[in-house]
Design a protein around this motif. Structure first.
Motif, PDB file in Angstrom:
ATOM      1  N   ASN A  64       0.838  -1.197   0.000  1.00 36.50           N
ATOM      2  CA  ASN A  64       0.000   0.000   0.000  1.00 36.50           C
ATOM      3  C   ASN A  64       0.876   1.251   0.000  1.00 36.50           C
ATOM      4  OD1 ASN A  64      -2.899  -0.825   0.310  1.00 36.50           O
ATOM      5  ND2 ASN A  64      -2.000  -1.963   2.024  1.00 36.50           N
ATOM      6  N   PRO A  65       0.364   2.343  -0.565  1.00 34.82           N
ATOM      7  CA  PRO A  65       1.111   3.612  -0.472  1.00 34.82           C
ATOM      8  C   PRO A  65       1.213   4.065   0.974  1.00 34.82           C
ATOM      9  CG  PRO A  65      -1.069   3.957  -1.424  1.00 34.82           C
ATOM     10  CD  PRO A  65      -0.860   2.485  -1.376  1.00 34.82           C
ATOM     11  N   ASP A  66       2.251   4.829   1.268  1.00 33.13           N
ATOM     12  CA  ASP A  66       2.501   5.240   2.650  1.00 33.13           C
ATOM     13  C   ASP A  66       1.353   6.043   3.239  1.00 33.13           C
ATOM     14  OD1 ASP A  66       4.895   3.978   2.767  1.00 33.13           O
ATOM     15  OD2 ASP A  66       6.071   5.726   2.158  1.00 33.13           O
ATOM     16  N   ILE A  67       0.590   6.707   2.370  1.00 32.71           N
ATOM     17  CA  ILE A  67      -0.499   7.545   2.865  1.00 32.71           C
ATOM     18  C   ILE A  67      -1.583   6.720   3.545  1.00 32.71           C
ATOM     19  CG2 ILE A  67      -1.790   7.486   0.700  1.00 32.71           C
ATOM     20  CD1 ILE A  67      -2.517  10.369   1.143  1.00 32.71           C
ATOM     21  N   VAL A  69      -0.918   3.764   5.166  1.00 32.35           N
ATOM     22  CA  VAL A  69      -0.367   2.954   6.261  1.00 32.35           C
ATOM     23  C   VAL A  69      -0.730   3.603   7.596  1.00 32.35           C
ATOM     24  CG1 VAL A  69       1.744   2.079   7.303  1.00 32.35           C
ATOM     25  CG2 VAL A  69       1.501   2.131   4.824  1.00 32.35           C
ATOM     26  N   GLY A  70      -1.123   2.760   8.548  1.00 33.45           N
ATOM     27  CA  GLY A  70      -1.497   3.265   9.863  1.00 33.45           C
ATOM     28  C   GLY A  70      -2.965   3.560  10.005  1.00 33.45           C
ATOM     29  N   GLU A  71      -3.803   3.016   9.100  1.00 35.90           N
ATOM     30  CA  GLU A  71      -5.236   3.276   9.153  1.00 35.90           C
ATOM     31  C   GLU A  71      -5.876   2.641  10.381  1.00 35.90           C
ATOM     32  OE1 GLU A  71      -7.448   5.090   7.335  1.00 35.90           O
ATOM     33  OE2 GLU A  71      -5.646   5.957   6.484  1.00 35.90           O
ATOM     34  N   ASN A  72      -6.984   3.278  10.847  1.00 38.47           N
ATOM     35  CA  ASN A  72      -7.722   2.741  11.992  1.00 38.47           C
ATOM     36  C   ASN A  72      -8.371   1.402  11.683  1.00 38.47           C
ATOM     37  OD1 ASN A  72      -7.072   4.965  13.476  1.00 38.47           O
ATOM     38  ND2 ASN A  72      -8.990   6.027  13.119  1.00 38.47           N
ATOM     39  N   ASP A  73      -8.850   1.248  10.442  1.00 37.47           N
ATOM     40  CA  ASP A  73      -9.562   0.033  10.047  1.00 37.47           C
ATOM     41  C   ASP A  73      -8.769  -0.659   8.950  1.00 37.47           C
ATOM     42  OD1 ASP A  73     -11.330  -1.952   9.401  1.00 37.47           O
ATOM     43  OD2 ASP A  73     -13.086  -0.656   9.487  1.00 37.47           O
ATOM     44  N   LEU A  74      -8.491  -1.917   9.154  1.00 40.18           N
ATOM     45  CA  LEU A  74      -7.715  -2.662   8.163  1.00 40.18           C
ATOM     46  C   LEU A  74      -8.470  -2.797   6.851  1.00 40.18           C
ATOM     47  CD1 LEU A  74      -6.311  -5.482  10.470  1.00 40.18           C
ATOM     48  CD2 LEU A  74      -5.158  -3.408   9.730  1.00 40.18           C
ATOM     49  N   THR A  75      -9.803  -2.717   6.889  1.00 37.96           N
ATOM     50  CA  THR A  75     -10.574  -2.820   5.649  1.00 37.96           C
ATOM     51  C   THR A  75     -10.453  -1.570   4.793  1.00 37.96           C
ATOM     52  OG1 THR A  75     -12.541  -1.987   6.781  1.00 37.96           O
ATOM     53  CG2 THR A  75     -12.234  -4.365   6.712  1.00 37.96           C
ATOM     54  N   LEU A  77      -7.649  -0.392   3.793  1.00 40.09           N
ATOM     55  CA  LEU A  77      -6.450  -0.529   2.977  1.00 40.09           C
ATOM     56  C   LEU A  77      -6.834  -0.874   1.545  1.00 40.09           C
ATOM     57  CD1 LEU A  77      -4.298  -2.592   5.489  1.00 40.09           C
ATOM     58  CD2 LEU A  77      -4.179  -0.141   5.077  1.00 40.09           C
ATOM     59  N   SER A  78      -6.054  -0.361   0.605  1.00 41.08           N
ATOM     60  CA  SER A  78      -6.337  -0.659  -0.800  1.00 41.08           C
ATOM     61  C   SER A  78      -6.090  -2.128  -1.101  1.00 41.08           C
ATOM     62  CB  SER A  78      -5.450   0.200  -1.710  1.00 41.08           C
ATOM     63  OG  SER A  78      -5.756   1.567  -1.540  1.00 41.08           O
ATOM     64  N   TYR A  79      -4.987  -2.658  -0.628  1.00 37.72           N
ATOM     65  CA  TYR A  79      -4.640  -4.061  -0.845  1.00 37.72           C
ATOM     66  C   TYR A  79      -4.819  -4.793   0.476  1.00 37.72           C
ATOM     67  CZ  TYR A  79      -2.446  -1.850  -4.849  1.00 37.72           C
ATOM     68  OH  TYR A  79      -2.223  -1.103  -5.972  1.00 37.72           O
ATOM     69  N   LEU A  80      -5.727  -5.737   0.476  1.00 35.19           N
ATOM     70  CA  LEU A  80      -6.052  -6.467   1.695  1.00 35.19           C
ATOM     71  C   LEU A  80      -5.406  -7.848   1.635  1.00 35.19           C
ATOM     72  CD1 LEU A  80      -9.815  -5.515   2.014  1.00 35.19           C
ATOM     73  CD2 LEU A  80      -7.924  -4.617   3.333  1.00 35.19           C
ATOM     74  N   HIS A  81      -4.300  -7.994   2.319  1.00 37.45           N
ATOM     75  CA  HIS A  81      -3.631  -9.278   2.384  1.00 37.45           C
ATOM     76  C   HIS A  81      -2.808  -9.313   3.663  1.00 37.45           C
ATOM     77  CE1 HIS A  81      -0.515  -6.673   0.845  1.00 37.45           C
ATOM     78  NE2 HIS A  81      -1.111  -6.587  -0.345  1.00 37.45           N
ATOM     79  N   PRO A1613      -9.738   7.000   2.146  1.00 36.21           N
ATOM     80  CA  PRO A1613     -10.727   5.953   2.448  1.00 36.21           C
ATOM     81  C   PRO A1613     -11.011   5.924   3.944  1.00 36.21           C
ATOM     82  CG  PRO A1613      -8.881   5.080   1.174  1.00 36.21           C
ATOM     83  CD  PRO A1613      -8.512   6.470   1.561  1.00 36.21           C
ATOM     84  N   THR A1614     -12.241   5.664   4.292  1.00 37.87           N
ATOM     85  CA  THR A1614     -12.637   5.719   5.698  1.00 37.87           C
ATOM     86  C   THR A1614     -12.868   4.359   6.294  1.00 37.87           C
ATOM     87  OG1 THR A1614     -14.937   5.934   5.017  1.00 37.87           O
ATOM     88  CG2 THR A1614     -13.718   7.963   5.414  1.00 37.87           C
ATOM     89  N   GLY A1615     -12.810   3.294   5.495  1.00 41.47           N
ATOM     90  CA  GLY A1615     -13.032   1.969   6.051  1.00 41.47           C
ATOM     91  C   GLY A1615     -14.509   1.658   6.182  1.00 41.47           C
ATOM     92  N   LEU A1616     -14.805   0.542   6.790  1.00 43.39           N
ATOM     93  CA  LEU A1616     -16.186   0.076   6.879  1.00 43.39           C
ATOM     94  C   LEU A1616     -16.663   0.037   8.314  1.00 43.39           C
ATOM     95  CD1 LEU A1616     -16.132  -2.801   4.303  1.00 43.39           C
ATOM     96  CD2 LEU A1616     -17.004  -0.503   4.014  1.00 43.39           C
ATOM     97  N   ARG A1617     -16.252   0.993   9.130  1.00 43.61           N
ATOM     98  CA  ARG A1617     -16.799   1.055  10.476  1.00 43.61           C
ATOM     99  C   ARG A1617     -18.213   1.610  10.423  1.00 43.61           C
ATOM    100  NH1 ARG A1617     -14.931  -2.248  12.938  1.00 43.61           N
ATOM    101  NH2 ARG A1617     -16.952  -2.036  13.834  1.00 43.61           N
ATOM    102  N   LYS A1618     -18.784   1.878  11.572  1.00 40.67           N
ATOM    103  CA  LYS A1618     -20.188   2.249  11.705  1.00 40.67           C
ATOM    104  C   LYS A1618     -21.080   1.166  11.127  1.00 40.67           C
ATOM    105  CE  LYS A1618     -19.302   7.197  11.402  1.00 40.67           C
ATOM    106  NZ  LYS A1618     -19.661   8.452  10.784  1.00 40.67           N
ATOM    107  N   ARG A1619     -20.693  -0.071  11.314  1.00 39.59           N
ATOM    108  CA  ARG A1619     -21.476  -1.161  10.737  1.00 39.59           C
ATOM    109  C   ARG A1619     -22.824  -1.300  11.414  1.00 39.59           C
ATOM    110  NH1 ARG A1619     -18.797  -4.699   7.610  1.00 39.59           N
ATOM    111  NH2 ARG A1619     -20.216  -6.367   8.151  1.00 39.59           N
ATOM    112  N   THR A1620     -22.878  -1.025  12.694  1.00 40.03           N
ATOM    113  CA  THR A1620     -24.150  -1.169  13.393  1.00 40.03           C
ATOM    114  C   THR A1620     -24.434   0.096  14.185  1.00 40.03           C
ATOM    115  OG1 THR A1620     -22.942  -2.227  15.197  1.00 40.03           O
ATOM    116  CG2 THR A1620     -23.999  -3.669  13.607  1.00 40.03           C
TER     117      THR A1620
END
Length: 1825
Positions: A64-67, A69-75, A77-81, A1613-1620
């Motif tokens: 992933n680009p450095d921008i 890296v360090g996201e709150n939610d792993l989802t 990330l652009s590349y999920l592995h 990207p903000t991730g997929l939190r606020k699921r419920t």
């Protein structure tokens, strides 16, 4: 774009690495399809040829680009592995020190092995009410989500905390429980939340222990259900425990400990109450010294013991039960020290009087011989007989350990049951949140039955996770025919089947336990025969026939079969349990109450861990043989059943997952081992969650559920018979984007946030409908109730008041007569009774004392003789017994030693042949000797080191003391030298004076010598020149000395000034702290008062409705009440006069000594008053002089205001004239004797009536002009006050330029001069009147002094008289004084009568003159003129009534006054139409009238009713800002009026002479001023809370989230939190919303006439709230810490500062409260690279704490590619520079902090006599006086 096209030059990839798991590399050239090798450049500078797999040809993972890296939610990330996840976790953990990360619905928590300041109450408050994705990941966010879902969906929740041992599961569960306890509160006053938290230290002490992997490892599993009521407040809790590791009680591995409670007991053995336990060091007990590590670093076991006992007390476990628990635990320790001696191979014995066993028996209350017997024997029962068989030493040791484990398990159960009883609630549980903290997956070198059960439980939990997160997701989408791609995942059902299915491992184990000759070996063979080569998950080790391998979901584990059967059966001998049941110690049999079943080898619980299951509330009925089968349940069977029950519970709740990760095996803080981390990530399903989370629809509703819940959002025409079509139609209207939802066969699927949006729409619609219904129904009900109550109250009052008045009169007559009779009769009876009692008492005392003394003497004598006899008898018995015992012991010893010697000789002969035996013995002895020698050496070294340290410390201490002494002596010498120098200066000055005199003498001598002889001329000139030189030198020295003295004086003054400034600052801080503490106490008092009122209302609701009729309160109630106690019922104050009045005959004679003391105190106070009067006169003169100087200065702008005030006064004088004329006219008409003139049809009557109407119209016009001018004057004064003279002069110049006509300027100048003259004359008149008043007061004081002296003389004479004569003399003196006063009053009355008669005569004369003039005018007028010509109105002068600024009302109208003026007053109408503070003025004028009447009951009643009514209004409408602001303003104005008109000189400086006449004369209301000040503080705090509630939703959105400067923030990207998310989107607030709200607040406060200083304090508090909330959210949100967001914040702050400038509030201190936020924004924008940047940051951020600066730097996230992250080294540099700064370690600001408020005195210039009461207030029953 194809995936292969992304692999271009400089693209970064991840490649596998055996050490780091994944390593980053960069492509050196583009990849082309078909290439077998990739040229890579590693980060360490090496080049690598990476060969692709020829079969799969899989390319390495892209980075992933450095921008990102360090996201709150792993989802997000652009590349999920796997490498991306691992790298993101490592960067957050190592670089940013963030331990929590989201992964879809899972919270990943990494154990930092360090205490972090992120769990305080401020953090809990910050997360409370927030959506899960709005803040940084945290365990509190998961807890808040569970709490909200429980409240919204009304479904039970579970938080499943899983992970390896040492990963932090217990701590995470503990913090989740703390969050629930803090946020929800308890539904009762029993502090249930504290009890829930108090269960943690108890369970940790008895269930946690130190292991090689964790210092506080949970050795049992627990599931805590926290119960909530319908209002979602904690009402109780229930705990279920699983699989206690009992084997730890009797055995610990190397570097491990037993359970904490044993070490806590040993550490507290020195306590007095623990002496009876006979404990010592933990190393002295076999059960605590096996691990060789009795201490845990950083843990004080004694303190932990205190915490445990405190928690037990809080949970209701009494001291006696606590000591019982400790006795049992101490008994277990002593039981472990019991030693067995072998008799032969099949039997053993315990030494006689064995001390450990003796102590155990004493503590347990059992017989020593019986316990000793059954520890070495067992009972065997056959069909016909029962045998007692001895057991071997090994069997006895195992039985002893089994007994210890069994006792501990029973005690554990007992404690858990009592904890559950303490946490149980009688209130019905509405819902619960379960927190599961259970053992993690375990694998050791030797794995036994315990590890097998633990891993089995983890398999079940993992399956539940898989089913919930993966399998159910896919099945749900497939079933609902939603487009979905199948994802393969690991299903561990085969492994579970291997363990628990038919003929599984547990079944075979139970079957083998039932076999009479079953062993571990036979069981292993059955396993091999059943599962080997048939199940892929079951394997056999190559080199062992007593072990097996299971392939678990996390890893392969090899289990040793040895001990499985024994631990599954857990044998405990029945006879030992029976001995314990027969204990005299009452608590011990309680532990075995559930052991009424026969204890057999198969009925006992595990020797490893015991399952603790919940006992069913209803017993099940079954066959007779069923109980026998129940008794034979094995540990494995029980554990399987309890695990199934747990899974059923979890499946019935909504789960929330917390996956705890152990970063390393060495417990190093913030150290990340990639191998261990990736192993745990693969096992716990985090990677699978990432794959499934990106494309999900988390919220699901069936069509019927959706229709039922959101029916309110549908119109009638939208409702169709087909529910599915109806929902589709409505959703298309409500949610425009069709991608946000999908329609399945039976359910609707929503993406994140959509349910919250629908919930908001629904809540808004329901709220609007409820308000409409409520207002209509409540209005109708209250109106009906009011009318009924009013009618009934009037009737009841009429009859009751008459009856009360008659009864009261009768009571007064009877009381007067009864008092006289009682007085004399009681005196006679009391004297007689006293004499009889005294005589009888003396006689009784003499006889009783003699009798007691004789008895005591005989008793002492008998005891003394008995002791002598006992001494000799006991000595003889002891010696006899001793001689007998010695003889028997010696004989036994001889026999025994002979037998043992023979046996030993035989053994030695046999062993002598074995050389190896000798070697083994010698090796063991050598090792022990070497160990002992090593310990001795280490102790000697430690002793030497300690002695060296002690000597060094003594040397340092001596050197420091010597240095301090030398400094003190040096300072004393310097002080003496300074004194000597000053003395020298004085002596030099004297010498200079002498030299001057000598110089004069020499000059005179010189003249005489020149006259006499010339030959001495040269010599004298030389002498004079020498003297002059010396004189100049001395002058120079004098000047230098003077200069030095001046410099020293300057230095001293500067230091003193600095000290003074520092001391004043410190005093101000102390004052503010004390004020804040006092106001917090007031706040707490108001809260308790509200709580008391609520409880009172609840009690009144619970009590039956009383019968109709008047309920009279106790007559003593109000008289006993303190003046500070204010009843909430206003009606009670009406009865105060009747209750407190007492007849004068009741007054008893005064205590003359007390009266003299009071008289003396009066004289002292009069002297002080005279001194204060003199000082006041002197200060008034100074004020007059300063005023005169100020009047001399040109005040051009002030002249304009004075001109307008002059015009107002002229209009008022004209108004008075018109009123006087009107009154005179009315009097003339009434006194006119001719009926024909005053008849209604007469011409004169018509003329006068027309004049009357014209005069009244003119009067109304004048009134309106006066009001308009007054309001203009007030507004102009408020506008001019803040501005300086420069602005005034510029405004005046502009006004002058507008005057184009020179005549206007001249006229203005003439008006100015007249105004100045008028003001001077007024000032002189005021001065004269003040002097006259002061002179009169002095005369009165002098007369009072004379009267006082006379009174003292009379009192002194009276004291010499006997008591009866003294009373008569005082009565006679009182009568003469009253007669003198009556005579004086009669003289004044006669004078007033004379003046009244004189004025009446003058009025008659004036009336006759007016009549003659009217008759003359009427005679001169012809009839035609009378009819046709209009009559010119005659201006008849009328004398206006002189109002005193008081309002009169009847006592019975007080309730109506309070109701109309306070309870039912609408602030908006008053603020817009009337003068500010009008209710306060009206109330004060009513108080003035009561003071004028000298009616203390009326004053007290009115003030009490006022205060209580204001409280009632604020309680009812306390959420309305206008109401709170209005009453804060009026309360302050009322307080200022009480001060302004109190008569105290300090408050009368700014009063006019007329205002000084209106001062209170009879009562000192200083205490009520304090009460009103406290009330104002409470209202201010309530106003702040209302402000906070209104501003809170706007601040984060307006200050942080909204882009005020468009286009600055980047998109991420903000991730997929606020699921419920359960809180609906409240709409976006902007900065303009905040500014509009601030404008609204400010305008309302200004309209209400709030004091400017108070407005400044409110604005300061508002800005503090804005700054604190914004900064707190910034510190908890990583996505907000960027350069662009810093720019947004600074712009927003500048807008707030601009608002302060516009409102002229820059000096309010509000800007300073935003300083931390400003510095945080600057910190986001400054450079963060070099040491110079670090220095600049440290000097710039002085308002931020070190923790806040480091947190912002850690959270700083680049938004664009050209930005760089803050390096770890730079953050460490900042920390090093700030390590000496002493500031709070708290991370967040206290957003709830309220600054202490002050109410500076602000007198009013408004004259009370000019205040008009508008009719709109409905106060027609009060009249102006």
């Amino acid at each position: 774009m194809a995936a292969s096209e992304l692999y271009t030059k400089f693209a970064r990839v991840w490649i596998p690495d055996p050490e780091e798991v994944w390593k980053s590399a960069e492509l050196l050239k583009d990849y082309k399809p078909g290439d077998k090798v990739l040229l890579l450049h590693l980060e360490d500078g090496k080049d690598l040829e990476y060969r692709l797999d020829p079969k799969t040809k899989e390319l390495p993972h892209l980075r992933n680009p450095d921008i990102l890296v360090g996201e709150n939610d792993l989802t997000a990330l652009s590349y999920l592995h796997e490498p991306a996840v691992l790298h993101n976790l490592r960067v957050r953990f190592i670089d940013s020190k963030l331990i929590y990360t989201y992964c879809g619905i899972v919270l990943v928590a990494i154990n930092p092995y360090e205490q972090l300041p992120i769990y305080g109450e401020d953090i809990i408050n910050a997360y409370s009410g927030q959506n899960m994705g709005d803040m940084d990941p945290h365990i509190f966010a998961v807890a808040e989500e569970a709490y909200k879902q429980m409240a919204r969906d009304e479904r039970n929740q579970s938080i499943i905390v899983s992970g390896e041992s040492g990963a932090g599961k217990t701590v995470s569960a503990k913090y989740a429980m703390r969050y629930f306890a803090t946020v929800s509160g308890s539904a009762s006053e029993a502090n249930v939340e504290e009890k829930v938290l108090a269960s943690n230290p108890i369970m940790e002490s008895i269930g946690n222990a130190k292991t090689t992997r964790n210092d506080n490892s949970s050795r049992f599993g627990k599931y805590i259900e926290i119960g909530f009521d319908k209002r979602y407040r904690i009402i109780g809790a229930n705990m279920r425990t699983y699989l206690l590791e009992k084997s730890r009680v009797v055995f610990q591995a190397e570097e491990e400990r037993n359970y904490h409670i044993f070490y806590q007991l040993c550490a507290s053995a020195n306590l007095p109450e623990f002496k009876v336990l006979r404990l010592g060091d933990a190393n002295n007990f076999h059960y605590t010294n096996q691990g060789g590590s009795p201490m845990i670093e950083g843990v004080d076991d004694a303190k932990e013991m205190a915490h445990t006992r405190q928690a037990c007390t809080l949970l209701g476990i009494s001291e006696s039960y606590q000591m019982g628990i400790f006795r049992i635990l101490a008994g277990i320790l002593h039981l472990g020290n019991v030693v067995f001696m072998s008799r032969d191979s099949d039997s053993c014995t315990i030494p006689p009087k064995h001390e450990p066993l003796s102590i155990f028996c004493d503590l347990m209350g059992v017989d020593f011989e019986e316990m000793c017997h059954w520890l070495c024997h067992r009972k065997l029962a056959t069909a016909t007989e029962t045998y007692i068989k001895p057991i071997s030493k090994l069997q006895a040791t195992n039985a002893r350990d089994a007994l210890a484990k069994h006792i501990y398990a029973k005690l554990f159960n007992w404690i858990v049951d009592h904890v559950n009883q303490a946490l149980h609630s009688a209130v019905k549980q509405h819902s619960f949140i379960g927190v599961l903290d259970i053992y993690g997956f375990e694998t050791f070198e030797i794995n036994s039955f315990e590890q097998f059960c633990i891993n089995y439980a983890n398999e079940k939990l993992q399956q539940q996770f898989n089913m919930h997160v993966f399998k159910l997701e896919q099945e749900e989408y497939m079933k609902e025919q939603i487009p979905w791609t199948l994802i393969d995942f690991y299903d561990n059902q085969p492994c579970i089947n291997l363990i628990e299915s038919k003929l599984g491992i547990l079944d075979l184990l139970d079957e083998e336990c039932k076999m009479p000759k079953g062993t571990d070996d036979t069981w292993a063979q059955k396993l091999y025969n059943t599962h080997l080569n048939k199940c892929a998950l079951f394997e056999k080790p190559r080199l062992s026939n007593k072990a097996f391998i299971i392939q678990h979901f996390a890893d392969k584990v090899e289990y040793q079969c040895e001990g499985f059967l024994e631990k599954n059966k857990d044998t405990v001998f029945e006879e030992q349990i029976k001995v314990l049941k027969s204990s005299k110690f009452k608590m011990l049999p309680e532990l075995f109450q559930d052991d009424e079943k026969a204890i057999s080898p198969t009925s006992a619980t595990s020797s490893g861990r015991v399952p603790l299951t919940r006992i069913p509330s209803k017993p099940t009925k079954g066959r007779p043989g069923q109980t026998a089968k129940e008794h034979k349940k094995t540990v494995g069977h029980q554990f399987r059943n309890s695990l199934h029950l747990l899974m059923e519970t979890l499946n019935a709740t909504t789960p929330h997952y917390v996956r705890c990760i152990k970063p390393n095996d060495f417990k190093f803080p913030f150290t990340f081992d990639e191998k261990r981390a990736v192993q745990q990530l693969r096992a716990c399903g985090v990677l699978e969650t990432i794959r499934i989370s990106a494309a999900g629809f988390p919220s699901r509703w069936t069509y019927q559920e959706f229709f039922s819940r959101y029916r309110v959002l549908m119109k009638q025409k939208d409702v169709l018979s087909d529910r599915k079509q109806t929902c589709k139609n409505v959703l298309e209207k409500l949610i425009v984007d069709k991608d946000k939802y999908q329609f399945g066969k039976t359910k609707i699927f929503f993406r994140a946030g959509q349910v919250a949006y629908l919930e908001k729409l629904r809540a808004d619609k329901l709220r609007a409908a409820c308000i409409r219904i409520q207002k209509t129904i409540r209005g109708w009900l209250l109106r009906k109730k009011y009318l009924r109550m009013r009618k009934a109250a009037i009737i009841v009052q009429r009859y009751v008041r008459g009856h009360q008045a008659r009864c009261y009169a009768k009571f007064l007559r009877r009381t007067k007569a009864a008092t006289i009779i009682q007085k004399y009769w009681r005196m006679c009876v009391a004297r007689r009774r006293y004499k009889i009692t005294r005589t009888a008492t003396i006689v009784l005392q003499s006889y009783l004392r003699g009798y007691l003394a004789r008895n005591r003497y005989h008793k002492i004598l008998r005891e003394h003789k008995a002791v002598i006899i006992q001494k000799w008898v006991r000595g003889w018995l002891a010696r006899t017994y001793y001689r007998r015992s010695i003889h028997a012991i010696i004989y036994l010893q001889c026999c025994f030693r002979r037998m043992m010697a023979k046996r030993e000789l035989k053994k030695l002969k046999i062993e002598a042949r074995s050389v190896e035996r000798y070697k083994k013995l010698h090796i063991g002895m050598e090792n022990k000797i070497m160990q002992l020698q090593r310990k001795v050496d280490e102790q000697n070294k430690d002793y030497k080191c300690l002695m060296e340290k002690l000597t060094n410390l003594e040397g340092i201490y001596n050197s420091e003391t010597e240095k301090l002494r030398s400094d003190l002596e040096r300072l004393q010498l310097s002080e003496e030298e300074a004194k000597i120098a000053t003395g020298r200066v004085l002596s030099l000055q004297e010498e200079i004076a002498k030299l001057r005199k000598d110089l004069e003498q020499t000059q005179s001598e010189k003249k005489s010598i020149e006259e006499r002889a010339d030959r001495y001329k040269q010599e004298t000139e030389q002498l004079v020149s020498n003297l002059k030189e010396e004189n100049t030198l001395l002058k120079q020295e004098k000047e230098t000395l003077n200069h030095r003295i001046v410099e020293q004086a300057k230095e001293m003054t500067e230091t003193m000034e600095k000290k003074l400034v520092e001391e004043t600052k410190q005093l101000e801080l102390d004052l503010n702290d004390e004020r804040l503490r006092y106001q917090n106490l007031l706040n707490e008092f108001s809260r308790l008062e509200e709580r008391y009122d609520d409880l009172k209302e609840e009690m009144t609701l619970m009590v039956n409705v009383p019968k109709p009729g008047h309920k009279r309160t106790d007559s003593t109630h109000s008289s006993n009440e303190s003046e500070y106690t204010f009843s909430s019922e206003i009606a009670e104050t009406e009865d105060i006069p009747s209750r407190t009045e007492e007849p004068s005959e009741k007054k008893v004679p005064l205590d003359m000594s007390l009266f003299l003391k009071l008289q003396k105190r009066v004289t002292e106070l009069e002297q002080e008053k005279q001194v204060m009067q003199d000082e006041l006169d002197r200060k008034e003169e100074q004020v007059l002089r300063s005023k005169a100087k100020e009047e001399e200065r040109p005040q051009i702008r002030g002249a304009e205001l004075e001109y307008e005030s002059l015009k107002r006064q002229e209009l008022e004088s004209e108004n008075k004239k018109l009123k006087n004329e009107l009154n005179e006219l009315r009097k003339a008409l009434s006194e006119k004797s001719a009926p024909e003139v005053t008849a209604p049809g007469a011409p004169a009557y018509r003329v006068l009536m027309e004049q009357l109407t014209s005069v009244s119209e003119e009067l109304d016009v004048r009134k309106e002009e006066v009001l308009i001018l007054r309001s203009q004057l007030v507004s102009q004064k408020e506008a001019i006050q803040p501005k300086n003279t420069m602005t005034d002069s510029t405004i005046l110049l502009e006004d002058v330029q507008k005057m184009k006509d020179k005549g206007e300027i001249a006229q203005a100048y003439i008006g100015l001069k007249e105004t100045n003259r008028l003001l001077e004359s007024q000032l002189q008149s005021q001065k004269r009147s003040h002097e006259n008043e002061a002179e009169a007061l002095r005369g009165e004081i002098q007369s009072l002094k004379e009267e006082n002296n006379r009174q003292q003389q009379l009192l002194a004479q009276n004291l010499q008289l006997p008591p009866e004569a003294r009373i008569e003399a005082s009565l006679q003196h009182e009568i003469t004084r009253l007669t003198n006063e009556n005579l004086d009053l009669m003289e004044q009355l006669e004078k007033q009568d004379k003046t009244v008669r004189k004025l009446k005569k003058q009025l008659k004369v004036f009336a006759k003159k007016i009549g003659e003039l009217e008759v003359g005018q009427m005679e001169n007028i012809s009839p035609g003129q009378t009819i046709d010509e209009p009559i010119r109105p005659v201006n008849i002068p009328r004398k206006e009534k002189d109002f005193q600024g008081m309002l009169e009302y009847k006592k019975e109208d007080e309730q109506k006054l309070v109701k109309n003026l306070i309870l039912e007053l609408k602030p908006r109408g008053v603020a817009v139409n009337l003068i500010p503070g009008l209710p306060a003025y009206i109330l004060f004028m009513c108080v003035r009238h009561a003071d004028y009447l000298n009616d203390d009951q009326k004053v007290r009643s009115l003030l009490t009713s006022t205060i209580n009514s204001i409280k009632k209004v604020l309680k009812k409408r306390g959420d309305d800002f206008e109401t709170v602001s209005f009453w804060l303003s009026n309360t302050c104005r009322f307080l200022h009026c009480l001060k302004q008109y109190s008569g105290e000189e300090g408050f009368m400086k700014h009063n006019t002479s007329r205002q000084n006449e209106h001062c209170l004369t009879n009562f000192d209301l200083a205490e009520y001023r304090q009460v009103l000040s406290d009330l104002a503080i409470q209202i201010y705090q309530q106003l702040v809370r209302v402000l906070e509630n209104i501003l809170q939703p706007m601040i984060v959105s307006g200050m942080l989230e909204h882009e005020t400067i468009q286009g600055v923030s980047g998109v991420k990207p903000t991730g997929l939190r606020k699921r419920t998310s359960s809180i609906a989107d409240e709409g976006t607030y902007t900065l303009d919303s905040i500014l509009r709200q601030l404008n609204s607040f400010h305008s309302v406060m200004c309209q209400h006439g709030m004091d400017p200083e108070l407005i400044k304090q409110v604005v300061k508090q508002m800005f503090y709230i804005v700054g604190a909330v914004t900064l707190n959210n910034l510190l908890l949100r990583k996505d907000m810490c960027s350069w662009s967001k810093g720019m947004q914040i600074r712009y927003n702050v500048s807008q707030l500062e601009e608002w302060l400038r516009d409102k002229n509030l820059m000096n309010s201190g509000a800007k300073e409260t935003l300083e931390p936020l400003i510095q945080a924004a600057q910190l986001l924008q400054v450079k963060k690279k070099t040491d110079d940047d670090a220095e600049a940051i440290c000097s710039m951020c002085n308002a931020l704490t070190t923790a806040q600066i480091v947190k912002v730097l850690n959270l700083y996230t680049p938004v664009n590619e050209f930005e760089e992250r803050v390096s770890v080294s730079f953050i460490r540099t900042i920390q090093m520079r700030l390590r000496d700064r002493k500031d709070s370690p708290q991370l967040l600001m206290d957003a709830k902090h309220i600054f202490p408020v002050t109410f500076p005195f602000n007198p009013s210039s408004l004259a009370l006599e000019t205040i008009q009461i508008p009719a709109s207030l409905g106060l027609g029953f009060i009249s102006r006086v």
